[in-house]
Scaffold this motif. Structure first.
Motif, PDB file in Angstrom:
ATOM      1  N   ASP A  70       0.827  -1.208   0.000  1.00 38.19           N
ATOM      2  CA  ASP A  70       0.000   0.000   0.000  1.00 38.19           C
ATOM      3  C   ASP A  70       0.856   1.250   0.000  1.00 38.19           C
ATOM      4  O   ASP A  70       0.521   2.254  -0.636  1.00 38.19           O
ATOM      5  CB  ASP A  70      -0.924   0.010   1.229  1.00 38.19           C
ATOM      6  N   MET A  71       1.973   1.208   0.747  1.00 35.37           N
ATOM      7  CA  MET A  71       2.817   2.381   0.884  1.00 35.37           C
ATOM      8  C   MET A  71       3.381   2.831  -0.460  1.00 35.37           C
ATOM      9  O   MET A  71       3.538   4.022  -0.726  1.00 35.37           O
ATOM     10  CB  MET A  71       3.957   2.096   1.873  1.00 35.37           C
ATOM     11  N   HIS A  72       3.697   1.856  -1.332  1.00 39.13           N
ATOM     12  CA  HIS A  72       4.346   2.186  -2.603  1.00 39.13           C
ATOM     13  C   HIS A  72       3.413   2.067  -3.798  1.00 39.13           C
ATOM     14  O   HIS A  72       3.846   2.177  -4.936  1.00 39.13           O
ATOM     15  CB  HIS A  72       5.558   1.273  -2.794  1.00 39.13           C
ATOM     16  N   GLU A  73       2.116   1.838  -3.519  1.00 39.23           N
ATOM     17  CA  GLU A  73       1.165   1.743  -4.613  1.00 39.23           C
ATOM     18  C   GLU A  73       1.086   3.078  -5.335  1.00 39.23           C
ATOM     19  O   GLU A  73       0.945   4.140  -4.728  1.00 39.23           O
ATOM     20  CB  GLU A  73      -0.216   1.357  -4.071  1.00 39.23           C
ATOM     21  N   GLY A  74       1.185   3.065  -6.658  1.00 40.94           N
ATOM     22  CA  GLY A  74       1.106   4.291  -7.442  1.00 40.94           C
ATOM     23  C   GLY A  74       2.427   5.016  -7.556  1.00 40.94           C
ATOM     24  O   GLY A  74       2.482   6.123  -8.097  1.00 40.94           O
ATOM     25  N   HIS A  75       3.511   4.419  -7.067  1.00 38.65           N
ATOM     26  CA  HIS A  75       4.822   5.052  -7.137  1.00 38.65           C
ATOM     27  C   HIS A  75       5.384   4.895  -8.537  1.00 38.65           C
ATOM     28  O   HIS A  75       5.500   3.796  -9.068  1.00 38.65           O
ATOM     29  CB  HIS A  75       5.770   4.419  -6.118  1.00 38.65           C
ATOM     30  N   ASP A  76       5.740   6.029  -9.164  1.00 36.13           N
ATOM     31  CA  ASP A  76       6.343   6.014 -10.491  1.00 36.13           C
ATOM     32  C   ASP A  76       7.855   6.011 -10.308  1.00 36.13           C
ATOM     33  O   ASP A  76       8.451   7.044  -9.999  1.00 36.13           O
ATOM     34  CB  ASP A  76       5.898   7.243 -11.290  1.00 36.13           C
ATOM     35  N   MET A  77       8.479   4.852 -10.479  1.00 38.86           N
ATOM     36  CA  MET A  77       9.905   4.733 -10.186  1.00 38.86           C
ATOM     37  C   MET A  77      10.773   5.452 -11.209  1.00 38.86           C
ATOM     38  O   MET A  77      11.855   5.920 -10.891  1.00 38.86           O
ATOM     39  CB  MET A  77      10.291   3.256 -10.089  1.00 38.86           C
ATOM     40  N   SER A  78      10.313   5.535 -12.438  1.00 35.48           N
ATOM     41  CA  SER A  78      11.051   6.264 -13.465  1.00 35.48           C
ATOM     42  C   SER A  78      10.554   7.707 -13.524  1.00 35.48           C
ATOM     43  O   SER A  78       9.462   8.026 -13.049  1.00 35.48           O
ATOM     44  CB  SER A  78      10.878   5.606 -14.834  1.00 35.48           C
ATOM     45  N   SER A  79      11.367   8.575 -14.135  1.00 32.23           N
ATOM     46  CA  SER A  79      10.950   9.967 -14.304  1.00 32.23           C
ATOM     47  C   SER A  79      11.540  10.513 -15.607  1.00 32.23           C
ATOM     48  O   SER A  79      12.344   9.847 -16.274  1.00 32.23           O
ATOM     49  CB  SER A  79      11.409  10.823 -13.118  1.00 32.23           C
ATOM     50  N   SER A  80      11.165  11.744 -15.936  1.00 28.97           N
ATOM     51  CA  SER A  80      11.677  12.385 -17.144  1.00 28.97           C
ATOM     52  C   SER A  80      13.130  12.814 -16.992  1.00 28.97           C
ATOM     53  O   SER A  80      13.794  13.112 -17.982  1.00 28.97           O
ATOM     54  CB  SER A  80      10.813  13.606 -17.480  1.00 28.97           C
ATOM     55  N   GLY A  81      13.582  12.862 -15.759  1.00 26.46           N
ATOM     56  CA  GLY A  81      14.940  13.327 -15.510  1.00 26.46           C
ATOM     57  C   GLY A  81      15.024  14.811 -15.209  1.00 26.46           C
ATOM     58  O   GLY A  81      16.096  15.331 -14.892  1.00 26.46           O
ATOM     59  N   GLU A  82      13.889  15.512 -15.280  1.00 26.35           N
ATOM     60  CA  GLU A  82      13.879  16.933 -14.973  1.00 26.35           C
ATOM     61  C   GLU A  82      14.007  17.138 -13.459  1.00 26.35           C
ATOM     62  O   GLU A  82      13.435  16.388 -12.668  1.00 26.35           O
ATOM     63  CB  GLU A  82      12.585  17.583 -15.466  1.00 26.35           C
ATOM     64  N   VAL A  83      14.748  18.178 -13.098  1.00 24.25           N
ATOM     65  CA  VAL A  83      14.920  18.514 -11.690  1.00 24.25           C
ATOM     66  C   VAL A  83      14.594  19.998 -11.502  1.00 24.25           C
ATOM     67  O   VAL A  83      14.622  20.773 -12.465  1.00 24.25           O
ATOM     68  CB  VAL A  83      16.362  18.217 -11.216  1.00 24.25           C
ATOM     69  N   PRO A  84      14.257  20.405 -10.285  1.00 22.69           N
ATOM     70  CA  PRO A  84      13.980  21.826 -10.043  1.00 22.69           C
ATOM     71  C   PRO A  84      15.163  22.707 -10.450  1.00 22.69           C
ATOM     72  O   PRO A  84      16.325  22.327 -10.281  1.00 22.69           O
ATOM     73  CB  PRO A  84      13.753  21.880  -8.523  1.00 22.69           C
ATOM     74  N   GLU A  85      14.871  23.885 -10.994  1.00 22.51           N
ATOM     75  CA  GLU A  85      15.917  24.771 -11.509  1.00 22.51           C
ATOM     76  C   GLU A  85      16.913  25.200 -10.438  1.00 22.51           C
ATOM     77  O   GLU A  85      18.093  25.384 -10.715  1.00 22.51           O
ATOM     78  CB  GLU A  85      15.281  26.008 -12.146  1.00 22.51           C
ATOM     79  N   ASP A  86      16.430  25.360  -9.213  1.00 19.85           N
ATOM     80  CA  ASP A  86      17.302  25.850  -8.146  1.00 19.85           C
ATOM     81  C   ASP A  86      17.996  24.737  -7.374  1.00 19.85           C
ATOM     82  O   ASP A  86      18.657  24.987  -6.356  1.00 19.85           O
ATOM     83  CB  ASP A  86      16.530  26.749  -7.177  1.00 19.85           C
ATOM     84  N   LEU A  87      17.879  23.496  -7.839  1.00 23.22           N
ATOM     85  CA  LEU A  87      18.577  22.377  -7.196  1.00 23.22           C
ATOM     86  C   LEU A  87      20.029  22.371  -7.648  1.00 23.22           C
ATOM     87  O   LEU A  87      20.322  22.276  -8.843  1.00 23.22           O
ATOM     88  CB  LEU A  87      17.903  21.063  -7.560  1.00 23.22           C
ATOM     89  N   GLU A  88      20.938  22.494  -6.696  1.00 26.37           N
ATOM     90  CA  GLU A  88      22.354  22.637  -7.027  1.00 26.37           C
ATOM     91  C   GLU A  88      23.044  21.284  -7.189  1.00 26.37           C
ATOM     92  O   GLU A  88      22.877  20.396  -6.358  1.00 26.37           O
ATOM     93  CB  GLU A  88      23.074  23.446  -5.939  1.00 26.37           C
TER      94      GLU A  88
END
Length: 218
Positions: A70-88
């Protein structure tokens, strides 16, 4: 005439003694059967208790598995690779981009003890958070992980456990836009990784794993 009276009295006494002895023997014969019946009932009760205990343990184990699912249901393990602009980006991460690392303290079972490729390394404050999904359903507790830059309008200072913020992340369904409570906070290096899960899924640009979850590949 006196002798017959004595004989009668003696006969009656013997008869009484024989009856008493017979009653005594009857009681002795009955008691073991009663003990055996009682013992059998006690044994059955013990067996039922043992079976119930085994079932309780099995149910507990199944409940733990259900909670993990239940805890991980709906978790998208992959992503587009985009990160927040201000993340250093990290200047000198322990695991450099392009290197390999072993996931040794995974926050999801399918990530445990698998080899990962580092595709991004960032210095930030990372949080575990609890929130109620915007799509409805049960509250998510202690979700790992959200970085500081994925919280809306919180400024630059790290938040403390107990504070609340709006999530601007989509790691899981119903996460984006939800109000989250900060459960823990840690300044560290976080990594975005590629890996093959234990169930054979090819995962790309997974966000996030912390430095403490990784070990060098021997």
């Amino acid at each position: 005439m006196k002798k017959p009276k004595k004989s009668i009295i003696l006969t009656v006494s013997l008869g009484t003694a024989i009856m008493l002895a017979a009653c005594g023997n009857g009681d002795d014969e009955t008691d073991p059967e009663m003990d055996m019946d009682t013992g059998s009932e006690d044994s059955m009760d013990d067996m039922e208790d043992d079976d119930t205990g085994d079932m309780d343990m099995e149910d507990h184990g199944m409940n733990d598995m259900d909670m993990d699912d239940d805890m991980h249901e709906g978790h998208d393990m992959s992503s587009s690779g985009e990160v927040p602009e201000d993340l250093e980006e990290a200047e000198s991460p322990t695991f450099e981009v392009g290197s390999q690392a072993l996931i040794t303290d995974a926050h999801m079972p399918e990530m445990e003890d698998v080899e990962a490729t580092i595709v991004g390394a960032y210095d930030t404050t990372v949080y575990t958070v609890s929130y109620t999904p915007t799509t409805g359903g049960d509250r998510v507790e202690d979700h790992e992980w959200v970085v500081h830059e994925e919280l809306e309008d919180v400024g630059e200072e790290p938040l403390e456990p107990g504070e609340e913020a709006t999530l601007n992340a989509s790691h899981m369904e119903g996460m984006e836009g939800a109000t989250a409570e900060i459960d823990s906070a840690e300044e560290t290096t976080v990594y975005m990784i590629d890996f093959t899960s234990t169930d054979g899924e090819e995962v790309e640009n997974h966000k996030w794993v912390t430095e403490s979850e990784l070990s060098p590949v021997e």
